[in-house]
Write a protein that holds these residues in place. Structure first.
Motif, PDB file in Angstrom:
ATOM      1  N   THR A  84       0.844  -1.182   0.000  1.00  0.00           N
ATOM      2  CA  THR A  84       0.000   0.000   0.000  1.00  0.00           C
ATOM      3  C   THR A  84       0.875   1.227   0.000  1.00  0.00           C
ATOM      4  O   THR A  84       1.973   1.249   0.534  1.00  0.00           O
ATOM      5  CB  THR A  84      -0.913   0.038   1.247  1.00  0.00           C
ATOM      6  OG1 THR A  84      -0.092  -0.025   2.413  1.00  0.00           O
ATOM      7  CG2 THR A  84      -1.877  -1.124   1.241  1.00  0.00           C
TER       8      THR A  84
ATOM      9  N   THR B 143      -0.500  -1.644  -5.651  1.00  0.00           N
ATOM     10  CA  THR B 143      -1.578  -1.542  -4.673  1.00  0.00           C
ATOM     11  C   THR B 143      -2.865  -1.133  -5.381  1.00  0.00           C
ATOM     12  O   THR B 143      -2.846  -0.312  -6.298  1.00  0.00           O
ATOM     13  CB  THR B 143      -1.248  -0.518  -3.577  1.00  0.00           C
ATOM     14  OG1 THR B 143      -2.324  -0.446  -2.635  1.00  0.00           O
ATOM     15  CG2 THR B 143      -1.033   0.874  -4.140  1.00  0.00           C
TER      16      THR B 143
ATOM     17  N   ASP C  57       0.335 -10.442   0.410  1.00  0.00           N
ATOM     18  CA  ASP C  57       0.157  -9.407   1.423  1.00  0.00           C
ATOM     19  C   ASP C  57      -1.245  -9.449   2.018  1.00  0.00           C
ATOM     20  O   ASP C  57      -1.437  -9.236   3.219  1.00  0.00           O
ATOM     21  CB  ASP C  57       0.439  -8.033   0.806  1.00  0.00           C
ATOM     22  CG  ASP C  57       0.693  -6.962   1.854  1.00  0.00           C
ATOM     23  OD1 ASP C  57       1.439  -7.244   2.803  1.00  0.00           O
ATOM     24  OD2 ASP C  57       0.143  -5.860   1.716  1.00  0.00           O
ATOM     25  N   HIS C  58      -2.248  -9.724   1.172  1.00  0.00           N
ATOM     26  CA  HIS C  58      -3.624  -9.812   1.671  1.00  0.00           C
ATOM     27  C   HIS C  58      -3.747 -10.955   2.690  1.00  0.00           C
ATOM     28  O   HIS C  58      -4.431 -10.823   3.706  1.00  0.00           O
ATOM     29  CB  HIS C  58      -4.606 -10.046   0.518  1.00  0.00           C
ATOM     30  CG  HIS C  58      -4.752  -8.876  -0.395  1.00  0.00           C
ATOM     31  ND1 HIS C  58      -4.474  -8.956  -1.738  1.00  0.00           N
ATOM     32  CD2 HIS C  58      -5.130  -7.598  -0.166  1.00  0.00           C
ATOM     33  CE1 HIS C  58      -4.685  -7.776  -2.297  1.00  0.00           C
ATOM     34  NE2 HIS C  58      -5.086  -6.932  -1.360  1.00  0.00           N
TER      35      HIS C  58
ATOM     36  N   THR D  55       5.705   2.786  -5.860  1.00  0.00           N
ATOM     37  CA  THR D  55       4.513   1.938  -5.853  1.00  0.00           C
ATOM     38  C   THR D  55       3.776   2.124  -7.175  1.00  0.00           C
ATOM     39  O   THR D  55       3.668   3.237  -7.673  1.00  0.00           O
ATOM     40  CB  THR D  55       3.587   2.315  -4.685  1.00  0.00           C
ATOM     41  OG1 THR D  55       4.310   2.225  -3.464  1.00  0.00           O
ATOM     42  CG2 THR D  55       2.384   1.398  -4.621  1.00  0.00           C
ATOM     43  N   ASN D  56       3.277   1.046  -7.740  1.00  0.00           N
ATOM     44  CA  ASN D  56       2.520   1.083  -8.991  1.00  0.00           C
ATOM     45  C   ASN D  56       3.359   1.641 -10.141  1.00  0.00           C
ATOM     46  O   ASN D  56       2.900   2.489 -10.915  1.00  0.00           O
ATOM     47  CB  ASN D  56       1.231   1.899  -8.829  1.00  0.00           C
ATOM     48  CG  ASN D  56       0.277   1.290  -7.831  1.00  0.00           C
ATOM     49  OD1 ASN D  56       0.153   0.078  -7.764  1.00  0.00           O
ATOM     50  ND2 ASN D  56      -0.376   2.124  -7.043  1.00  0.00           N
TER      51      ASN D  56
ATOM     52  N   GLN E  33      -3.751   9.121  -3.217  1.00  0.00           N
ATOM     53  CA  GLN E  33      -2.793   8.039  -3.393  1.00  0.00           C
ATOM     54  C   GLN E  33      -1.597   8.519  -4.216  1.00  0.00           C
ATOM     55  O   GLN E  33      -0.457   8.144  -3.938  1.00  0.00           O
ATOM     56  CB  GLN E  33      -3.459   6.842  -4.072  1.00  0.00           C
ATOM     57  CG  GLN E  33      -2.523   5.639  -4.213  1.00  0.00           C
ATOM     58  CD  GLN E  33      -3.239   4.393  -4.688  1.00  0.00           C
ATOM     59  OE1 GLN E  33      -4.348   4.103  -4.238  1.00  0.00           O
ATOM     60  NE2 GLN E  33      -2.619   3.661  -5.592  1.00  0.00           N
TER      61      GLN E  33
END
Length: 478
Positions: free
Chosen positions: A2, A401, A412-413, A385-386, A370
């Motif tokens: 995240t 994320t 991760d979930h 990230t991403n 974000q």
């Protein structure tokens, strides 16, 4: 993973340096007290993280407070000339954009973030253009943020014509008292959407959400995607078509969600341009519906014109950028070729200015927040990230994320499940297992006693499905 939301992130910024970030799209779509789109939610988020929000363009960068990330809000920038004039000299370290197209000549030495999926509009050569391949800066997006908003608009476009009940005509006649249900309703036969075949091209976040909604309406869902998606497409109960033409074969609706693909450096043409052409449209059922809420270039407009002429396509819903030069009135953008169809087929077209996802206020705000978080990660920790395309040397990629329930399930979930959540899942599965085992241990003719517990079994099945949905444990695993 995240994106970081640590409100003290700015404290880690080099105290001898100030960072300047251009925001060139609206980050609030609801109107405030002054009757203008209100960016206050994103402004508060930036300031809570120690950043500064400026309702102006960057002037003298040397005068900025050091040890801070400064965000300059310029959502009215639109034309190529305006953007090059504002950001052609590299004065901004980074940029946040949504629908605005950033020309190759714009320069952002650090990073760019696109609010939403896809990065076809992020044309700056700083990161190598929309593919993010090459360059020295980081290119990122916020995948999944507007997936549900886009999917819902796709269904709205479909439901406008299927079932094909002329609701406007019926409303007008009823409103003036000129209709008799007993005698005249039979003159308006229709077919329900249930059982209609929809071909969904692409199984990314948006394509998958469209598939889920279409199934909820009872449609037969066929998906064409990369071969690596086949196992998960079929695991989720959809039909996989390896060939694009086979997906379109006998389809009542076709909805495309693949993005532009890579751009050829020599020709400037995108890999998926004209993907939906005559060969695809001709395999759909006569009177089919085409929805392109992805990129205008994906459809061969000449082929669409022919399909509308013959009735092969009865209705086309297109959502693509259209730009108008304020001084000359000249038009540009991928919607432009579709305008030639309006004179002959206007009543069978629904043309939107790339509004399907970009008008949803909560999605835009969430995506902007974000994007801010991701830029703070780049500035403060060299973490990405991403990422799209190549991650330059010196940066740590934190993976992807997405919002809960959007996109793939990851390790991760699973790791984030609490002990009580694991225990509840185990209990539900164990109780189900005992009932199923009891049924399998007796002959079909002797299952009456066990079947009396059918209500409990179905409740356990429903409970497991709800838990899996709530904990984001359904979908492709990555």
């Amino acid at each position: 993973m995240t994106a970081n939301t640590n409100t003290q992130a700015a404290n880690l910024i080099d105290p001898q340096r100030a960072y300047a970030v251009l925001i060139c799209d609206l980050v609030g779509l609801r109107f405030g007290p002054e009757g203008k789109p209100d960016p206050s939610e994103v402004r508060a988020h930036i300031e809570a993280k120690g950043g500064r929000f400026h309702l102006s363009a960057l002037g003298d960068k040397a005068g900025l407070e050091h040890g801070r990330a400064h965000f300059f809000y310029q959502p009215d920038l639109s034309t190529r000339e305006e953007l090059i004039g504002a950001a052609g000299d590299g004065r901004y370290d980074a940029v946040i954009a949504a629908a605005t197209f950033l020309p190759a000549e714009t320069v952002f030495p650090l990073a760019g973030v696109r609010i939403g999926a896809g990065t076809g509009n992020m044309g700056s050569r700083s990161w190598g253009g929309g593919s993010g391949e090459g360059g020295t800066a980081v290119l990122m997006n916020t995948p999944g943020i507007n997936s549900r908003a886009t999917a819902q608009m796709v269904m709205k476009a479909i439901l406008k014509v299927l079932p094909d009940l002329p609701v406007d005509t019926l409303h007008e006649r009823v409103a003036r008292g000129a209709f008799d249900t007993g005698r005249e309703l039979r003159d308006f036969p229709t077919e329900k959407i249930e059982g209609k075949r929809i071909a969904i091209i692409g199984y990314g976040n948006i394509g998958r959400e469209v598939a889920k909604l279409a199934r909820a309406f009872g449609m037969r869902v066929v998906i064409h995607a990369r071969p690596r998606h086949r196992g998960w497409v079929e695991a989720e109960g959809f039909v996989f078509a390896q060939d694009l033409g086979d997906a379109a074969d006998g389809a009542d609706v076709l909805s495309v969600h693949v993005g532009l693909g890579k751009q050829d450096a020599q020709t400037g043409r995108y890999a998926n341009a004209g993907l939906i052409g005559a060969d695809v449209l001709s395999r759909m059922n006569n009177g089919a519906v085409l929805v392109n809420y992805d990129r205008g270039e994906l459809v061969n407009v000449e082929a669409l014109a022919d399909a509308l002429n013959t009735g092969q396509v009865r209705h086309a819903a297109i959502d693509a950028d259209l730009f108008r030069d304020a001084s000359t009135g000249s038009l540009s953008g991928p919607m432009l070729p579709y305008l030639d169809l309006v004179g002959k087929h206007g009543g069978r077209l629904e043309l939107l200015p790339h509004a399907a996802a970009d008008t949803d206020h909560p999605s835009r705000v969430a995506g902007a927040k974000q994007a801010v978080d991701q830029l703070f990660d780049v500035i403060c920790r060299n973490s990405v990230t991403n990422a799209k395309g190549t991650v330059p040397p010196g940066y740590l990629s934190l993976g992807v994320t997405t919002p809960l329930g959007i996109g793939p399930v990851t390790a991760d979930h699973i790791l984030k499940l609490t002990s009580s959540e694991c225990s509840e899942l185990a209990d539900v599965c164990d109780r189900q297992s005992r009932l199923w085992q009891a049924l399998s241990d007796v002959a079909p003719a002797e299952r009456g006693v066990v079947a009396e517990q059918g209500e409990e079994l179905v409740r356990l099945i429903d409970r497991f499905c709800l838990l899996a949905e709530k904990l984001n444990l359904r979908g492709p695993y990555q």
